[in-house]
Design a protein around this motif. Structure first.
Motif, mmCIF file in Angstrom:
data_model
loop_
_atom_site.group_PDB
_atom_site.id
_atom_site.type_symbol
_atom_site.label_atom_id
_atom_site.label_comp_id
_atom_site.label_asym_id
_atom_site.label_seq_id
_atom_site.Cartn_x
_atom_site.Cartn_y
_atom_site.Cartn_z
ATOM 1 N N ASP A 259 0.815 -1.209 0.000
ATOM 2 C CA ASP A 259 0.000 0.000 0.000
ATOM 3 C C ASP A 259 0.854 1.267 0.000
ATOM 4 O O ASP A 259 0.507 2.252 -0.664
ATOM 5 N N PHE A 260 1.962 1.243 0.733
ATOM 6 C CA PHE A 260 2.792 2.448 0.757
ATOM 7 C C PHE A 260 3.479 2.665 -0.588
ATOM 8 O O PHE A 260 3.620 3.805 -1.036
ATOM 9 N N GLY A 261 3.894 1.586 -1.233
ATOM 10 C CA GLY A 261 4.474 1.721 -2.565
ATOM 11 C C GLY A 261 3.491 2.344 -3.537
ATOM 12 O O GLY A 261 3.839 3.220 -4.341
ATOM 13 N N PHE A 262 2.242 1.914 -3.457
ATOM 14 C CA PHE A 262 1.193 2.487 -4.307
ATOM 15 C C PHE A 262 0.992 3.964 -3.975
ATOM 16 O O PHE A 262 0.902 4.819 -4.869
ATOM 17 N N MET A 263 0.942 4.268 -2.688
ATOM 18 C CA MET A 263 0.710 5.650 -2.260
ATOM 19 C C MET A 263 1.849 6.572 -2.691
ATOM 20 O O MET A 263 1.616 7.656 -3.234
ATOM 21 N N VAL A 264 3.072 6.149 -2.453
ATOM 22 C CA VAL A 264 4.205 7.033 -2.752
ATOM 23 C C VAL A 264 4.310 7.298 -4.243
ATOM 24 O O VAL A 264 4.659 8.409 -4.667
ATOM 25 N N MET A 265 3.966 6.319 -5.069
ATOM 26 C CA MET A 265 4.023 6.542 -6.511
ATOM 27 C C MET A 265 2.945 7.511 -6.972
ATOM 28 O O MET A 265 3.186 8.367 -7.828
ATOM 29 N N GLN A 266 1.751 7.404 -6.396
ATOM 30 C CA GLN A 266 0.690 8.346 -6.776
ATOM 31 C C GLN A 266 1.029 9.764 -6.333
ATOM 32 O O GLN A 266 0.787 10.736 -7.068
ATOM 33 N N PHE A 267 1.614 9.895 -5.157
ATOM 34 C CA PHE A 267 2.028 11.218 -4.686
ATOM 35 C C PHE A 267 3.180 11.750 -5.537
ATOM 36 O O PHE A 267 3.239 12.951 -5.833
ATOM 37 N N LEU A 268 4.081 10.871 -5.944
ATOM 38 C CA LEU A 268 5.191 11.315 -6.787
ATOM 39 C C LEU A 268 4.685 11.824 -8.123
ATOM 40 O O LEU A 268 5.117 12.891 -8.599
ATOM 41 N N TYR A 269 3.784 11.085 -8.753
ATOM 42 C CA TYR A 269 3.245 11.524 -10.045
ATOM 43 C C TYR A 269 2.547 12.883 -9.913
ATOM 44 O O TYR A 269 2.688 13.761 -10.762
ATOM 45 N N LYS A 270 1.804 13.066 -8.823
ATOM 46 C CA LYS A 270 1.092 14.330 -8.626
ATOM 47 C C LYS A 270 2.080 15.467 -8.356
ATOM 48 O O LYS A 270 1.917 16.588 -8.861
ATOM 49 N N GLN A 271 3.114 15.203 -7.573
ATOM 50 C CA GLN A 271 4.111 16.239 -7.303
ATOM 51 C C GLN A 271 4.866 16.625 -8.576
ATOM 52 O O GLN A 271 5.216 17.801 -8.768
ATOM 53 N N ILE A 272 5.111 15.667 -9.449
ATOM 54 C CA ILE A 272 5.749 15.974 -10.733
ATOM 55 C C ILE A 272 4.872 16.934 -11.528
ATOM 56 O O ILE A 272 5.360 17.931 -12.088
ATOM 57 N N GLN A 273 3.572 16.640 -11.596
ATOM 58 C CA GLN A 273 2.653 17.519 -12.328
ATOM 59 C C GLN A 273 2.620 18.917 -11.724
ATOM 60 O O GLN A 273 2.631 19.926 -12.443
ATOM 61 N N HIS A 274 2.588 18.987 -10.395
ATOM 62 C CA HIS A 274 2.550 20.294 -9.739
ATOM 63 C C HIS A 274 3.844 21.075 -9.983
ATOM 64 O O HIS A 274 3.809 22.293 -10.198
ATOM 65 N N ALA A 275 4.976 20.385 -9.911
ATOM 66 C CA ALA A 275 6.255 21.061 -10.136
ATOM 67 C C ALA A 275 6.323 21.632 -11.549
ATOM 68 O O ALA A 275 6.836 22.745 -11.765
ATOM 69 N N GLU A 276 5.812 20.891 -12.519
ATOM 70 C CA GLU A 276 5.766 21.390 -13.896
ATOM 71 C C GLU A 276 4.890 22.638 -13.979
ATOM 72 O O GLU A 276 5.213 23.602 -14.697
ATOM 73 N N SER A 277 3.779 22.640 -13.228
ATOM 74 C CA SER A 277 2.884 23.791 -13.236
ATOM 75 C C SER A 277 3.538 25.015 -12.606
ATOM 76 O O SER A 277 3.355 26.144 -13.077
ATOM 77 N N VAL A 278 4.300 24.818 -11.526
ATOM 78 C CA VAL A 278 5.012 25.941 -10.908
ATOM 79 C C VAL A 278 5.965 26.578 -11.904
ATOM 80 O O VAL A 278 6.038 27.806 -12.026
ATOM 81 N N LEU A 279 6.702 25.752 -12.647
ATOM 82 C CA LEU A 279 7.627 26.278 -13.649
ATOM 83 C C LEU A 279 6.896 27.070 -14.730
ATOM 84 O O LEU A 279 7.398 28.082 -15.221
#
Length: 263
Positions: free
Chosen positions: A42-62
């Motif tokens: 479950d944590f592996g699933f969670m961390v990957m979903q959070f990572l994908y979302k953080q990548i999208q947000h970081a792109e938006s900040v740029l």
């Protein structure tokens, strides 16, 4: 990552922070492709979903900087980072609560439709009832009101606030950037007041801010870094050396900016 007074603003930081953010994004994108996740992790699933979302947000900040609205995205990245860091303290138990909360969400949707007289398929109801029997106890309120129609917590965190998470995992992101960026999101006088100036009897509005750009990039970098670091540790991305090199360069460069400020 050590704080080292990271949130002191200086306009010379922004070009460096933009470049550092792009390097970190490239590392995150390349290392997260095709990562296998065990169904029982479950944590592996969670961390990957959070990572994908953080990548999208970081792109938006740029994309948004130097617009003040970049701070809105950086602020939600801080929110996600704290939730994940808090979950990482008890990874399997808390990640199971996060992942299984979708069942409570579905239950509420079903109950709402039934109250409004909207048909719900029997198979969908039975599937949800079975899931509630398995995971519902994870989300029960300790002392529900007598006769309460909804006995579950409002969210997967079970009443734990972001401030309480910050107390447990570190307040660096919470005390300065999160609090500062929150005023713009909540239509506060400080956030709005910082964007206006007077010229005679006219009010001018400045939609951009180098200070907010620097603060947003700095917060976004740290949030994505922490998330990628957790993913690397839990799922063995094999990028520990690259992360360490990025961190050392980042701290060294930011400290050099602060040293120049003090001259």
């Amino acid at each position: 990552m050590p704080s080292a007074k990271l949130f002191v603003r200086d306009e010379r930081e922004v070009p460096y922070l933009r470049d550092a953010m792009q390097k970190l994004l490239a590392l995150a994108d390349n290392s997260s492709r095709g990562v296998p996740i065990r169904e029982d992790d479950d944590f592996g699933f969670m961390v990957m979903q959070f990572l994908y979302k953080q990548i999208q947000h970081a792109e938006s900040v740029l994309l948004l900087i130097p617009s003040r609205d970049a701070g809105l995205i950086a602020r939600t990245m801080i929110d996600g980072s704290y939730q994940l860091m808090w979950a990482a303290q008890e990874p399997q138990e808390r990640a199971k609560r996060w992942r299984s909360f979708s069942i409570i969400h579905d239950w509420r949707l079903i109950q709402g439709r039934l109250r409004e007289g909207i048909p719900v398929e029997d198979t969908e109801i039975r599937r949800n009832e079975a899931a509630i029997k398995t995971f519902g106890n994870l989300h029960l309120v300790s002392n529900p009101r007598p006769g309460a129609a909804d006995p579950y917590h409002k969210n997967w965190r079970g009443g734990i606030t972001l401030k309480e998470m910050a107390d447990l995992v570190g307040r660096e992101l919470y005390d300065i950037p999160y609090s500062d960026l929150s005023d713009w999101e909540h239509w506060g006088v400080s956030g709005i007041g910082d964007s206006i100036a007077r010229q005679g009897n006219h009010i001018l509005v400045e939609p951009t801010s180098e200070r907010v750009a620097g603060q947003s990039l700095l917060a976004a970098f740290q949030c994505l870094f922490q998330t990628l670091q957790l993913a690397d540790k839990h799922l063995s991305f094999g990028i520990t050396k690259e992360l360490n090199n990025l961190s050392e360069d980042f701290i060294s460069k930011m400290n050099s900016f602060q040293s120049r400020d003090q001259l």
